[in-house]
Write an enzyme that holds these catalytic residues in place. Structure first.
Site, PDB file in Angstrom:
ATOM      1  N   ASP A 153       0.817  -1.222   0.000  1.00  0.00           N
ATOM      2  CA  ASP A 153       0.000   0.000   0.000  1.00  0.00           C
ATOM      3  C   ASP A 153       0.848   1.267   0.000  1.00  0.00           C
ATOM      4  O   ASP A 153       1.865   1.368   0.670  1.00  0.00           O
ATOM      5  CB  ASP A 153      -0.945   0.050   1.205  1.00  0.00           C
ATOM      6  CG  ASP A 153      -1.794   1.312   1.177  1.00  0.00           C
ATOM      7  OD1 ASP A 153      -2.306   1.653   0.091  1.00  0.00           O
ATOM      8  OD2 ASP A 153      -1.912   1.986   2.210  1.00  0.00           O
ATOM      9  N   HIS A 180      -3.402  -1.534  -3.510  1.00  0.00           N
ATOM     10  CA  HIS A 180      -3.501  -0.105  -3.829  1.00  0.00           C
ATOM     11  C   HIS A 180      -3.402  -0.050  -5.348  1.00  0.00           C
ATOM     12  O   HIS A 180      -2.371  -0.410  -5.915  1.00  0.00           O
ATOM     13  CB  HIS A 180      -2.350   0.639  -3.149  1.00  0.00           C
ATOM     14  CG  HIS A 180      -2.159   2.043  -3.607  1.00  0.00           C
ATOM     15  ND1 HIS A 180      -2.316   3.122  -2.756  1.00  0.00           N
ATOM     16  CD2 HIS A 180      -1.807   2.561  -4.808  1.00  0.00           C
ATOM     17  CE1 HIS A 180      -2.073   4.247  -3.424  1.00  0.00           C
ATOM     18  NE2 HIS A 180      -1.759   3.934  -4.668  1.00  0.00           N
ATOM     19  N   HIS A 233      -9.303   1.244  -0.913  1.00  0.00           N
ATOM     20  CA  HIS A 233      -9.767   2.600  -1.245  1.00  0.00           C
ATOM     21  C   HIS A 233     -10.192   2.814  -2.711  1.00  0.00           C
ATOM     22  O   HIS A 233      -9.601   3.603  -3.433  1.00  0.00           O
ATOM     23  CB  HIS A 233      -8.751   3.668  -0.837  1.00  0.00           C
ATOM     24  CG  HIS A 233      -7.304   3.366  -1.131  1.00  0.00           C
ATOM     25  ND1 HIS A 233      -6.868   2.936  -2.350  1.00  0.00           N
ATOM     26  CD2 HIS A 233      -6.202   3.470  -0.351  1.00  0.00           C
ATOM     27  CE1 HIS A 233      -5.553   2.787  -2.301  1.00  0.00           C
ATOM     28  NE2 HIS A 233      -5.122   3.086  -1.112  1.00  0.00           N
ATOM     29  N   ASP A 307      -8.237   4.845   5.665  1.00  0.00           N
ATOM     30  CA  ASP A 307      -6.915   5.215   5.126  1.00  0.00           C
ATOM     31  C   ASP A 307      -6.329   6.388   5.943  1.00  0.00           C
ATOM     32  O   ASP A 307      -5.717   7.300   5.398  1.00  0.00           O
ATOM     33  CB  ASP A 307      -7.012   5.566   3.632  1.00  0.00           C
ATOM     34  CG  ASP A 307      -5.657   5.631   2.939  1.00  0.00           C
ATOM     35  OD1 ASP A 307      -4.620   5.334   3.574  1.00  0.00           O
ATOM     36  OD2 ASP A 307      -5.638   5.987   1.741  1.00  0.00           O
ATOM     37  N   HIS A 311      -0.179  13.536   8.600  1.00  0.00           N
ATOM     38  CA  HIS A 311       0.992  14.322   8.169  1.00  0.00           C
ATOM     39  C   HIS A 311       1.025  15.587   9.012  1.00  0.00           C
ATOM     40  O   HIS A 311      -0.026  16.088   9.431  1.00  0.00           O
ATOM     41  CB  HIS A 311       0.896  14.695   6.689  1.00  0.00           C
ATOM     42  CG  HIS A 311       0.979  13.520   5.768  1.00  0.00           C
ATOM     43  ND1 HIS A 311       2.139  12.793   5.595  1.00  0.00           N
ATOM     44  CD2 HIS A 311       0.049  12.927   4.980  1.00  0.00           C
ATOM     45  CE1 HIS A 311       1.911  11.803   4.738  1.00  0.00           C
ATOM     46  NE2 HIS A 311       0.649  11.854   4.347  1.00  0.00           N
TER      47      HIS A 311
HETATM   48 ZN   LIG Z   1      -3.147   3.326  -0.685  1.00  0.00          ZN
END
Ligand SMILES: [Zn+2]
Length: 429
Positions: A153, A180, A233, A307, A311
């Site tokens: 991922d 992903h 996702h 997900d 940050h």
């Molecule tokens: Zn991803």
């Protein structure tokens, strides 16, 4: 610990109707459910009138950044964020530094999680060493420590032959693959959808077909290998349609997830380079949102996963092309899904419990949590009539890179009980 919760309305995946009852919790279990229950000696009573009792949520896609990026998040802060959002179990993604690609690192993160929090923390392992796509990770050693999900991922495992080989090898041992999906040669600077917003802002976007091609490719590989594939996702309408087609064929085991931000936002939200809306896969269009919601309702999309991708504020303050991809999600998911969908009757609590609590546990071969007599205590109380303001002070994550920062939404996670502990009790509830 003894806890009597009176007049709760109980939600489950099995029924759209909520049933009002009292719950008695003793020593980590729900020992009785009924009406007019008496508090036993030494029990604390909580009046839950108007509030909903439901199983703890389970998030099958989180980035806890440990080891390597603890300035963004660590396992302890990630677990605190989970509890704050009513989430009692998670699956960590392995794109840490070093990457989670060996039994040594798996043992290290599981030990760190055990010390940090009672939240159930599982980890995925990498398909390839260092997520570099060149040679297989130490899959067997990770399996021995309980790893079931393999994923690179953050990136697609670009080498189809290597992925097929991994699927043939690990599939036999009951492991599964999470993809992903993003054809690397079609990815822009990984900032946004290829469409009106990317033209307006002058940044090359990633087209929807970059995702759709790999969804289809990886399902074909899984079918050839007889492996179970989970699509992470999903963000596009044709991605949903591709999954529906394969599920209707019925000759390959495929599951899929969607993230709340892909249900709620579109590329238009980016406005003038707002990095709070920058994630990968990118936000797309209203038509894609609608297809994902339809997919959740009809079962093409099995589960919701956030997900959760922390940050720092500094990183997100960089210009749009340079800022990292990702938004946090654990603390906002349940309230935002209630606010946008359950309170507006787009779907009911039964669907939300199924998609964000029961199905993700089934994916990980765990028994779904249930608010029922004899079950381990793993539940939350949700107040649908109270608002939550997602200011910085509310957040337990080390990062607050979410489009919901500063916003007030309808619904509140008031109480979280796991085992013999009350993990969250909102003061003003
Ligand atoms: Zn991803």
């Amino acid at each position: 610990m003894k806890l009597l919760i009176t007049h709760a309305r109980i939600a489950s995946e099995d029924s759209p109707a909520l049933t009002e009852a009292d719950l008695l919790v003793e020593d980590g279990r729900i020992t009785r459910i009924g009406t007019g229950l008496e508090a036993p000696e030494g029990a604390r009573t909580i009046d839950a009138r108007g509030r909903i009792a439901m199983p703890g949520m389970f998030d099958a896609h989180v980035h806890f950044r440990e080891p390597g990026f603890e300035n963004k998040e660590c396992i302890a802060s990630g677990c605190a964020a989970a509890i704050n959002g009513g989430v009692t179990g998670v699956v960590m993604m392995p794109n840490t530094r070093p990457a989670i690609d060996s039994p040594q690192i798996v043992a290290q993160v599981l030990e760190s999680a055990r010390r940090a929090s009672p939240v159930r923390v599982l980890t995925a392992g990498c398909v390839t060493k260092g997520r570099e796509g060149r040679e297989l990770a130490a899959i067997d050693g990770m399996r021995a420590l309980g790893v079931r999900m393999l994923t690179d991922d953050g990136d697609t495992t670009a080498d189809a032959a290597l992925l097929l080989h991994a699927m043939q090898y690990a599939g036999e041992f009951g492991m599964f693959f999470a993809s992903h999906c993003e054809e690397p040669s079609l990815a822009g600077p990984r900032a946004l959808n290829d469409g009106p917003t990317s033209y307006r802002l002058g940044i090359r976007g990633t087209p929807a077909c970059a995702e759709e091609i790999i969804i289809d490719r990886d399902i074909r590989l899984a079918r050839a290998a007889g492996a179970h594939l989970h699509i992470q996702h999903v963000s596009t309408r044709m991605g949903v349609e591709t999954l529906r087609w394969w599920k209707q064929r019925g000759d390959v085991r495929v599951t899929a997830e969607a993230a709340p931000h892909h249900l709620l936002f579109t590329e238009d939200n980016i406005g003038d380079f707002d990095t709070a809306y920058k994630m990968n896969p990118p936000l797309r269009t209203r038509s894609d949102n609608e297809a994902l919601i339809e997919g959740l309702i009809d079962g093409t999309i099995d589960l919701i996963a956030t997900d959760h991708a922390p940050h720092t504020a500094f990183e997100k303050s960089l210009d749009f092309a340079s800022a990292p991809n990702g938004v946090t999600g654990l603390e906002t998911a349940l309230v935002s899904l209630h606010d946008a969908f359950v309170s507006k009757q787009v779907f009911g609590w039964d669907l939300l419990v199924k998609r964000y609590s029961a199905e993700p546990r089934r994916l990980m071969c765990l028994a779904p949590a249930r608010v029922a007599e004899g079950e381990p205590a793993d539940f939350l109380l949700f107040d649908p009539s109270r608002d939550t303001t997602f200011d910085r002070g509310f957040m337990r994550s080390r990062s607050a890179n979410t489009p919901f920062l500063g916003r007030t939404l309808r619904g509140s996670v008031d109480l979280v009980v796991l085992g013999n502990e009350v993990l969250l009790e909102r003061d003003d509830a």
